[in-house]
Write an enzyme that holds these catalytic residues in place. Structure first.
Site, PDB file in Angstrom:
ATOM      1  N   GLU A   1     -11.180   0.856  -3.545  1.00 13.72           N
ATOM      2  CA  GLU A   1     -10.490   1.231  -2.303  1.00 13.72           C
ATOM      3  C   GLU A   1      -9.201   1.961  -2.653  1.00 13.72           C
ATOM      4  O   GLU A   1      -8.886   2.195  -3.815  1.00 13.72           O
ATOM      5  CB  GLU A   1     -10.177  -0.032  -1.483  1.00 13.72           C
ATOM      6  CG  GLU A   1      -9.311  -1.036  -2.232  1.00 13.72           C
ATOM      7  CD  GLU A   1      -9.103  -2.323  -1.472  1.00 13.72           C
ATOM      8  OE1 GLU A   1      -9.328  -2.357  -0.265  1.00 13.72           O
ATOM      9  OE2 GLU A   1      -8.689  -3.319  -2.104  1.00 13.72           O
TER      10      GLU A   1
ATOM     11  N   ASP B   1       0.811  -1.224   0.000  1.00 16.48           N
ATOM     12  CA  ASP B   1       0.000   0.000   0.000  1.00 16.48           C
ATOM     13  C   ASP B   1       0.846   1.278   0.000  1.00 16.48           C
ATOM     14  O   ASP B   1       0.647   2.169   0.830  1.00 16.48           O
ATOM     15  CB  ASP B   1      -0.939   0.022   1.206  1.00 16.48           C
ATOM     16  CG  ASP B   1      -1.716  -1.264   1.389  1.00 16.48           C
ATOM     17  OD1 ASP B   1      -2.106  -1.857   0.368  1.00 16.48           O
ATOM     18  OD2 ASP B   1      -1.921  -1.695   2.539  1.00 16.48           O
TER      19      ASP B   1
END
Length: 546
Positions: free
Chosen positions: A187, A14
């Site tokens: 997301e 991420d």
């Protein structure tokens, strides 16, 4: 120079990348591992150094009792108004209908801190990021969680204005700006403003082999105003099963001083057992989700594309204005515990290293036996990421186990349900012994049992070593530090992978670790002494192994 992917190997998922003047920074998720958020720096996008963990105290991060793969999800690092802004999420529930979480904001004038007291933002959804508009206004964009079983749990991307003066979000401004494509699971959003457009870069498809990154844009930040990029997906490996890199998606965009663009995303490097198909299962990513960087070009219509195609490349041209950055050749580590500070590569689970867990003194690490490695509250474990497919890890330990409830030694660990150990312990047959164990989906196995290796009388120290060889790993022991004896049990490394854990658990976002532990669930706190820890990498391929 060329960027060789992944640039951050081994559990660096991420990525949130930014540039401040001539320096690039990447912030990565750390989940239940403490301290929270890894930050690397570079001036060339090729060579990276781990420099700090901003969430280094329990005021900023309290994860005691958090589930495996809870904790810090997808931090967002930005720079505006002369300071760094860090948005981070602490997730308390991972399985089931709910994702209980809190999003926080902390700031610092220097990347090394100190970081401000956390400001509670909201709990609407995870993967929140802060957008600084050119008119001075700020907005939080985030995935939105819907627990209702008759709805899809990923309810689009919510945008909420942040009041800087009052240090709070303004919920009355919240609106859904984009719901993603039919792939669902939208997301990891980030907003960028360029050439009169607001661009959303967002992940979809789940952080597995169906993962992808998509782009949408709008002239405004109004509700449901964004249109998706036409044509091929911006970044994905769903349709490139033979690519060296897999799972690419969730990440962030950065512009160089010379006007070039790059995209940092998570990636995985799965391997297969010899008797398995390359495509099903696509493989086992024991190094977790890593960070890759791809170059981006823009078409005449103002849409971005990955150079070389949406599957990305292993080797990418570095920026033309790159400044050579010095960094170690690999991630090998040797710790003699001759200073009171913990090596930056080490992590603990959920809570900081403190006197309850142990101490560093007189050239040794002392770990006080607490709960088992299945414990989510009180345990004594110091570990570091697997960052290569081939490595040896060695330690030297002294431990006076009084019962079979006390164990100390070396562990390869994924989470509280998936780990293995070589340990000094005690049994009724031979007293102090060496035992080999594994916890596989919470099914616990002692391999040696009553044939556990007796430690000779008068032996003060025992050396343990694990040899990881991509698809498998083994353990060895020594009573003199020179002559090592391999225990003839070969462990399947796939058990310590995201992909294996994903088959039975909702939390599967970290990666394998190796480290030292002490356990004494009798409650008497027997203490183990570790003289050193050595982690030696051998590269990516078997012929590199010495």
């Amino acid at each position: 120079m060329q960027i060789q992917n992944p640039v951050l190997p081994g559990f660096n998922a991420d990525p949130s990348i930014i540039r401040v003047e001539d320096t690039y920074y990447i912030a990565n998720s750390t989940f239940e591992w403490f301290p929270g958020v890894q930050i690397h720096s570079s001036k060339d996008l090729v060579h990276w150094n781990l420099i700090t963990h901003p969430l280094s105290n329990t005021t900023l991060l309290d994860m005691k009792g958090n589930p495996a793969s809870g904790g810090i999800w997808a931090p967002d690092l930005s720079y505006a108004d002369g300071k760094f802004w860090l948005i981070y999420t602490d997730v308390k529930i991972t399985d089931g209908a709910f994702k209980d979480m809190t999003n926080y904001l902390t700031t610092a004038e220097d990347i090394m801190g100190p970081w401000s007291e956390p400001i509670k933002m909201n709990g609407v959804g995870f993967d929140a990021s802060l957008f600084h508009d050119d008119d001075g206004r700020k907005y939080l964009i985030q995935q939105t969680w819907d627990h209702r079983e008759y709805k899809h749990p990923f309810d689009g991307l919510t945008l909420t204005e942040y009041n800087v003066k009052e240090e709070r979000l303004m919920p009355e401004t919240a609106r859904t700006v984009w719901r993603g494509t039919d792939v669902k699971l939208v997301e990891g959003p980030h907003i960028y403003k360029m050439n009169g457009f607001y661009y959303i870069f967002a992940a979809e498809g789940g952080t597995v082999f169906t993962h992808q990154e998509v782009v949408a844009r709008s002239k405004s930040l109004d509700a449901d105003s964004f249109e998706v990029q036409p044509g091929e997906v911006f970044l994905t490996n769903f349709d490139t099963p033979y690519s060296y890199l897999q799972k690419q998606g969730h990440g962030a965009l950065v512009e160089t001083p010379g006007g070039e663009f790059y995209y940092a995303s998570l990636t995985g490097r799965p391997w297969n057992h010899e008797n398995e198909s390359v495509t099903d299962p696509r493989g086992w990513s024991t190094l977790g989700r890593e960070t890759a960087i791809q170059k981006v070009e823009w078409d005449e219509e103002g849409w971005p594309h990955i150079v070389g195609g949406h599957g990305g490349q292993q080797f990418v041209d570095a920026p033309k204005d790159a400044i050579l950055t010095e960094a170690p050749a690999d991630h090998s580590q040797h710790s003699d515990f001759d200073t009171p500070e913990m090596d930056i590569n080490f992590n603990t689970l959920r809570v900081p290293f403190d006197n309850k867990m142990g101490e560093i003194k007189d050239g040794s690490l002392f770990l006080k036996g607490q709960g088992s490695l299945a414990n989510q509250f009180d345990l004594s474990l110091i570990a570091r990421r697997w960052q290569a497919f081939y490595f040896d890890a060695t330690t030297k330990v002294k431990f006076d186990a009084k019962s079979y409830q006390a164990m100390a030694g070396l562990t390869n660990y994924y989470n509280n349900k998936h780990f293995s150990t070589i340990s000094i312990t005690w049994n009724e047959v031979n007293g102090h012994v060496i035992e080999l164990t594994q916890n596989d989906r919470d099914s616990y196995t002692s391999f040696l049992k009553d044939d556990a290796i007796k430690i000779p009388e008068g032996t003060e120290w025992v050396w343990f070593r694990t040899k990881v060889r991509k698809e498998s790993y083994t353990y060895e022991y020594s009573f003199d530090g020179t002559n090592f004896i391999e225990i003839p049990v070969v462990f399947d490394a796939a058990i310590l992978s995201d992909d294996y854990v994903n088959q039975t658990m909702g939390g599967f976002f970290t990666g394998a670790f190796v480290g030292m532990y002490a356990m004494d669930y009798s409650g008497y706190g027997e203490t183990a002494e570790f003289d050193f820890f050595d982690y030696k990498e051998y590269g990516e391929f078997a012929d590199d192994v010495k």
